[in-house]
Design an enzyme around this catalytic site. Structure first.
Site, mmCIF file in Angstrom:
data_model
loop_
_atom_site.group_PDB
_atom_site.id
_atom_site.type_symbol
_atom_site.label_atom_id
_atom_site.label_comp_id
_atom_site.label_asym_id
_atom_site.label_seq_id
_atom_site.Cartn_x
_atom_site.Cartn_y
_atom_site.Cartn_z
ATOM 1 N N LYS A 90 0.846 -1.201 0.000
ATOM 2 C CA LYS A 90 0.000 0.000 0.000
ATOM 3 C C LYS A 90 0.883 1.253 0.000
ATOM 4 O O LYS A 90 2.018 1.203 0.475
ATOM 5 C CB LYS A 90 -0.867 0.022 1.267
ATOM 6 C CG LYS A 90 -2.008 -0.963 1.277
ATOM 7 C CD LYS A 90 -2.822 -0.830 2.561
ATOM 8 C CE LYS A 90 -3.979 -1.814 2.606
ATOM 9 N NZ LYS A 90 -4.997 -1.601 1.558
ATOM 10 N N GLU A 137 -6.367 -9.439 0.489
ATOM 11 C CA GLU A 137 -6.030 -10.570 1.371
ATOM 12 C C GLU A 137 -7.193 -11.008 2.248
ATOM 13 O O GLU A 137 -7.250 -12.149 2.674
ATOM 14 C CB GLU A 137 -4.815 -10.211 2.227
ATOM 15 C CG GLU A 137 -5.105 -9.452 3.529
ATOM 16 C CD GLU A 137 -5.719 -8.076 3.328
ATOM 17 O OE1 GLU A 137 -5.624 -7.543 2.207
ATOM 18 O OE2 GLU A 137 -6.311 -7.554 4.281
ATOM 19 N N ARG A 152 -10.339 -11.565 1.684
ATOM 20 C CA ARG A 152 -11.155 -12.652 1.118
ATOM 21 C C ARG A 152 -10.415 -13.983 1.164
ATOM 22 O O ARG A 152 -11.038 -15.038 1.254
ATOM 23 C CB ARG A 152 -11.585 -12.275 -0.311
ATOM 24 C CG ARG A 152 -10.446 -12.075 -1.274
ATOM 25 C CD ARG A 152 -10.874 -11.325 -2.532
ATOM 26 N NE ARG A 152 -10.998 -9.881 -2.303
ATOM 27 C CZ ARG A 152 -11.391 -9.013 -3.222
ATOM 28 N NH1 ARG A 152 -11.721 -9.418 -4.438
ATOM 29 N NH2 ARG A 152 -11.477 -7.727 -2.947
#
Ligand code: BES
Ligand code: MN
Ligand code: ZN
Length: 487
Positions: free
Chosen positions: A263, A335, A337
């Site tokens: 990120k 991540e 899910r």
């Protein structure tokens, strides 16, 4: 914060609720007469109409039993539960730093005191553990709040379940507020084990056990972390039988860096709250145990840390889930899910649940779609969706239904595996839910609640939500269970 119910005021601060367009109530009139009409004078000389949130704080003459009086707006007769909570929260906020320790609230109509008390309780939450230089005069002085009511037993009984749920909110807030160096999968699992003191049954699975179960998607997310991934299983058996439970499942990503699909740095610290779904589940389990709910419920939380590392999963990796389905990882930042799909599968295999609700800070797209005041609700069952919607309205933790549909499945197609873990830019929350649904068996009632916009407070804080973490979930889920599954 201790909240008591009593039939006679005896505190340093006396709060009098004043209804919009009405006179002082009889007890307040008595006080007013004894102090030469000071209350009436204060009301007349200020812009006070009795609206929710309006307050006049005044010093009382030495002859009066209390030191201070607060005249607090009680709104009109159309006030709802949210207004009552807000009244309690405003009263707390106005007095918490006053230097006084005891406060009474009087003048609530029969049946209103519990919600006002809940507002006080939610407003009194603090997260100060990490502040070493906080001066005594920057800490709340208020320690005891008493609701002055005529039917003490009834009003207190109405407050008990609300207080139990609010304890769950407090726990969820603590977990979400905690820094990720202190709340990681291992320490989080230890904290969950402490819940046995409340009569909950707890089991923790580690990486070796999960590997045996084939939970390679969950394990894949955690494999870049030095902390061991954990599966927390919390049981509340409130019935004396082995009736099938309600199941709650939570995303517990203790920190989400994005992994190799890292990120951007700005604002990344908010990803310490990426375990908010799990906190909602853990808080709800505490609430149920607190009020000895007559229901069987199991809560499962997948605890991992998503880190970039030489051992981390890569874009392009293909993971085989516990269900046997394969997933091409195209973005290691999707991540949540991956964690949930294995936990959902495990839940169905082991518990035959009457319904499953999962909660997760799953997609930024939910924040774009719904903002900060509704969580996204997805369900394969209209009745379940309606019941969750109702519970959210009842408690002020609102959910808004979004669609599912096979048309969205195309976006999850992979050239190399059964599916990929991202669905492209459009309908990001829906494709995430659609992904999860692939791990739900036919006939299983399931709902998914995306709390990415509601787990913490990005915009202005409301007095009932005083810290960064909102603690979203326990009040909604506890209400939903009470309304639908308790005998
Ligand atoms: N934890 C985030 C979602 C999130 C974002 C929660 C902002 C709260 C606030 C999740 O793991 C994530 O990174 N999702 C990606 C998915 C994308 C890569 C398909 C997202 O939403 O951008
Ligand atoms: Mn992510
Ligand atoms: Zn995440």
């Amino acid at each position: 914060m201790k909240i008591a119910f009593t039939d006679s005021p005896d505190s340093e601060i006396l709060t009098i609720l004043v209804e919009k367009g009405s006179n002082l109530n009889p007890a307040a009139q008595e006080l007013d007469a004894s102090i030469g009409g000071l209350l009436t004078e204060a009301l007349a000389s200020a812009r006070f109409e009795g609206n929710v949130g309006e307050q006049i704080s005044m010093v009382l003459p030495k002859s009066a039993a209390a030191n201070r009086a607060i005249l607090a707006g009680y709104g009109g007769p159309d006030r709802d539960a949210r207004a009552l909570e807000k009244i309690g929260a405003h009263i707390y906020k106005a007095s918490s730093m006053s230097g006084f320790e005891n406060l009474d609230i009087m003048g609530a109509d029969a049946g209103d005191a519990a919600r006002i008390a809940l507002g006080v309780m939610l407003a009194a939450y603090r997260f100060d553990e990490y502040r070493t230089t906080l001066k005594a005069d920057k800490k709340p002085s208020l320690k005891h709040v008493s609701m002055v009511v005529s039917d003490v037993a009834t009003e207190q009984a109405a407050f008990a379940p609300l207080a139990a749920a609010a304890d769950g909110t407090y726990l969820a807030r603590d977990l979400v507020n905690m820094p990720p160096n202190d709340l990681h999968p291992e320490s989080y699992a230890d904290k969950i084990l402490e819940l046995t003191a409340h009569g909950l049954e707890v089991e923790i699975l580690g990486e070796a056990e999960m590997a045996k179960l084939g939970m390679n998607a969950l394990l894949g997310v955690g494999q870049g972390s030095v902390r061991e991934s954990k599966l927390g299983i919390i049981k509340w058996n409130g019935l004396d039988n082995d009736a099938d439970p309600v199941a709650l499942v939570g995303k517990g990503v203790c920190f989400d860096t994005g992994g190799i699909s890292l990120k951007p740095g700005a604002g990344m610290e908010a990803m310490r709250g990426d375990m908010g779904g799990s906190a909602a589940v853990v808080g709800t389990m505490l609430a149920l145990a607190n009020r000895k709910a007559k229901v069987n419920v199991v809560g499962l939380v997948g605890l991992v840390e998503n880190m970039p590392d030489g051992n981390a999963i890569r874009p392009g990796d293909i993971l085989t889930t516990a269900s046997g389905q394969t997933i091409e990882v195209q973005n290691t930042d999707a991540e949540g899910r991956l964690v949930l799909c294995d936990v959902l599968w495990y839940t169905q295999q082991n518990f035959n649940p009457v319904a499953i609700v999962d909660l997760a800070t799953l997609t930024g797209a939910t924040v774009i779609g719904l903002g900060y005041h509704h969580a996204g609700l997805f369900s394969n069952d209209d009745q379940l969706a309606a019941a969750l919607f109702e519970a959210g309205q009842d408690e002020g933790e609102r959910v808004w239904r979004m669609p599912l549909g096979p048309e969205y499945d195309r976006q999850l197609k992979s050239e190399f595996a059964d599916m990929r873990n991202i669905g492209g830019r459009s309908a990001g929350s829906i494709t995430a839910a659609q992904f999860l649904q692939r791990f739900i068996d036919d006939g299983v009632k399931w709902a998914h609640i995306d709390i990415a916009g509601t787990a913490w407070v990005e915009v202005e804080k409301s007095p009932i939500d005083p810290s960064w973490a909102s603690g979203f979930g326990p009040r909604l889920l506890d209400r939903w269970i009470a309304n639908n599954y308790e005998s």
